[in-house]
Design an enzyme around this catalytic site. Structure first.
Site, PDB file in Angstrom:
ATOM      1  CG  HIS A 195      -1.766   1.211   1.375  1.00  0.00           C
ATOM      2  ND1 HIS A 195      -3.074   1.259   0.957  1.00  0.00           N
ATOM      3  CD2 HIS A 195      -1.497   2.438   1.881  1.00  0.00           C
ATOM      4  CE1 HIS A 195      -3.565   2.458   1.198  1.00  0.00           C
ATOM      5  NE2 HIS A 195      -2.627   3.206   1.767  1.00  0.00           N
ATOM      6  CD  GLU A 196       1.561   3.550   3.772  1.00  0.00           C
ATOM      7  OE1 GLU A 196       1.757   4.647   3.201  1.00  0.00           O
ATOM      8  OE2 GLU A 196       0.522   3.292   4.419  1.00  0.00           O
ATOM      9  CG  HIS A 213       0.473   6.259  -0.509  1.00  0.00           C
ATOM     10  ND1 HIS A 213      -0.551   7.016  -1.025  1.00  0.00           N
ATOM     11  CD2 HIS A 213      -0.046   5.592   0.555  1.00  0.00           C
ATOM     12  CE1 HIS A 213      -1.657   6.801  -0.296  1.00  0.00           C
ATOM     13  NE2 HIS A 213      -1.376   5.941   0.655  1.00  0.00           N
ATOM     14  CD  GLU A 260      -5.151   6.159   0.804  1.00  0.00           C
ATOM     15  OE1 GLU A 260      -5.303   4.930   0.724  1.00  0.00           O
ATOM     16  OE2 GLU A 260      -4.211   6.682   1.420  1.00  0.00           O
TER      17      GLU A 260
HETATM   18 ZN   LIG Z   1      -2.705   5.291   2.100  1.00  0.00          ZN
END
Ligand SMILES: [Zn+2]
Length: 499
Positions: free
Chosen positions: A264-265, A268, A294
């Protein structure tokens, strides 16, 4: 003032802002990762001075005059300079409405509140955090009035995270999401339960770290520009398109938490690192909004990381590293286990299907808190009541309830909806991507490159040059439509559970 002097001043201003923001980001990162636990007082003073200086650098009459001059001469500016002026002018108009002493007081409160929240969460004692949260809510309402007094306060706050977003759109959005997810979740709970017990055995942290390094490699994250650290609550920060930092959290008996928070990170970070060099050191560097951010992180986490192809590609490596824990487990069992749908307490551990229900609860609460319809002292009771209503579960403690997220201690009211919107944007991007990319074929080979190339071309490289709605329109060649998200979930979980 002549136009060339003004353009030069615009460049110098942005370069200084970059440097100040760089310093703040590193102090924040240090506080969250390796700073000794009793050092928050001195850091609070330093951050307060730094944020005051950052405010003074930007919020002064000279900058106001410069931006007005550039706005009046926009025909003489390049596309990039015009967009920089537009973005800075909007930010200037918003920030100059807030007096400097208020900004400094609020920054100091932020440090104290963060400390109180950590202690409150540790001891599951909401009362410890309550007075700080009450002050933060009052500041947030005051800020909303400064940002846009013509809007409802919560709408003004939502707009700061996702320009153009408001409660009217979100009420409709969550209605649609709820009407799709609730029956789908009920159907999965009536189906035979997926066995994920092998993901709750002891997995040594050192070996988990090694596996997460492999994940970052598969994702194509260049470690020369992005490192990984450890925090209680994973996050991504960065200074420019050549420097990102991600954090994760290792649980010895739940390795999938670190795996998926890293992916997830990492999503980003790829967005931040994918920005075009022409925006470096300017206000256009970095992601345009929380929702679009997101959309990228959740694209990698769920659409890539929890896909059948990717899980089956990565499983042999996982099993090679943890042969005892995974004895008798197949790639198909792993794919099912990481997608198990189950009502749960903790948002960051929620599965892909129930995730938006967690967000809905926070959205409903924030809307009422900021509207003055719900007192801070009543948050725990309401939180627990809504978890029972939407997810059918009892919340045993505030630590596992309303104290679980760091967002409110950081004053991020209006941020939560972007997590859910991001998933919905991502599903629509996937549908468009499938027209030109063999997504399933790429995932099965563990070859993320064509997927990242598509996202980079259509989203990442534009950094903040386009508005959030324009990013979605540009990438998908259509207006935002949440039906792609509900269709995606329905198709995926119907197949996964043989419904
Ligand atoms: Zn996030």
């Amino acid at each position: 003032m002549d136009i060339n002097t003004a353009k030069q001043a615009l460049r110098e201003l942005q370069l200084k802002m970059y440097a100040y923001n760089y310093a703040s980001a590193i102090v924040y990162l240090d506080a969250a990762t390796v700073a000794p636990k009793n050092t928050s007082e001195g850091r609070g003073v330093a951050m307060s001075v730094l944020s005051g200086e950052t405010h003074k650098l930007f919020c002064n009459d000279e900058v106001g005059e410069l931006l007005t001059f550039l706005t009046e001469h926009k025909d003489e500016l390049s596309d990039i300079e015009r967009r920089e002026t537009e973005v800075l002018k909007r930010s200037y108009d918003r920030q100059t409405k807030i007096p400097l002493d208020v900004v400094m007081e609020y920054s100091k409160l932020g440090v104290e509140a963060d400390d109180a929240w950590h202690r409150a969460k540790e001891t599951s004692d909401f009362e410890l955090f309550r007075p700080y949260l009450e002050k933060i809510v009052e500041y947030q309402k005051m800020f909303a009035g400064y940002y846009d007094p013509t809007k409802k306060p919560y709408d003004a706050l939502l707009d700061t995270y996702e320009r153009g977003m408001n409660t009217e759109i979100l009420d409709r959005y969550f209605d649609k999401v709820r009407s799709a997810i609730v029956p789908l979740l009920a159907a999965t709970q009536a189906a035979p339960e997926i066995d994920d017990s092998f993901l709750y055995k002891y997995y040594p942290v050192e070996k988990q770290k090694e596996f997460n390094d492999r994940l970052m490699e598969v994702m194509g994250i260049d470690r020369g520009y992005c490192t990984i650290g450890e925090t209680e609550h994973p996050f991504t920060t960065g200074t420019d398109n050549r420097h990102a930092r991600i954090t994760t959290h290792y649980y010895p008996e739940a390795p999938s938490f670190a795996m998926y928070s890293t992916i997830h990170e990492g999503g980003h970070a790829l967005y931040e690192l994918g920005g075009d060099d022409k925006y470096r050191y300017t206000c256009l560097a970095g992601g345009v909004s929380m929702g679009v951010h997101e959309s990228q992180s959740r694209f990698y986490e769920n659409i890539v990381g929890r896909s059948e192809g990717f899980t089956k590609f990565i499983f042999p490596k996982f099993k090679e590293m943890f042969p005892e824990q995974l004895e008798g487990v197949t790639a198909d069992m792993f794919y099912h286990a990481v997608n198990k749908a189950q009502p749960s307490l903790i948002r960051t551990e929620a599965d892909e299907l129930t995730y938006s229900l967690h967000i809905m609860i926070r959205y409903e609460l924030e809307k009422r808190i900021i509207a003055g319809e719900l007192a801070v002292k009543d948050i725990p009771g309401e939180w627990n009541r809504m978890y029972k209503e939407y997810l059918g579960i009892d919340v045993p403690s505030d630590k596992e309830g309303c104290l679980q997220d760091s967002h409110w201690s950081g004053g991020s009211f209006g941020y939560f909806p972007s997590y859910s919107l991001g998933s919905a944007y991502g599903a629509q991007m996937l549908a468009k991507m499938r027209e030109t990319v063999d997504v399933d074929g790429a995932l099965a080979k563990g070859d993320i490159a064509p997927i990242t190339a598509w996202l980079r071309e259509r989203i990442h490289r534009h950094a903040s040059f386009l508005e959030p709605a324009d990013v979605v329109r540009n990438a998908c060649e259509a207006e935002f439509d949440p039906t792609f998200y509900t269709d995606y979930l329905t198709k995926k979980f119907t197949k996964l559970y043989n419904l």
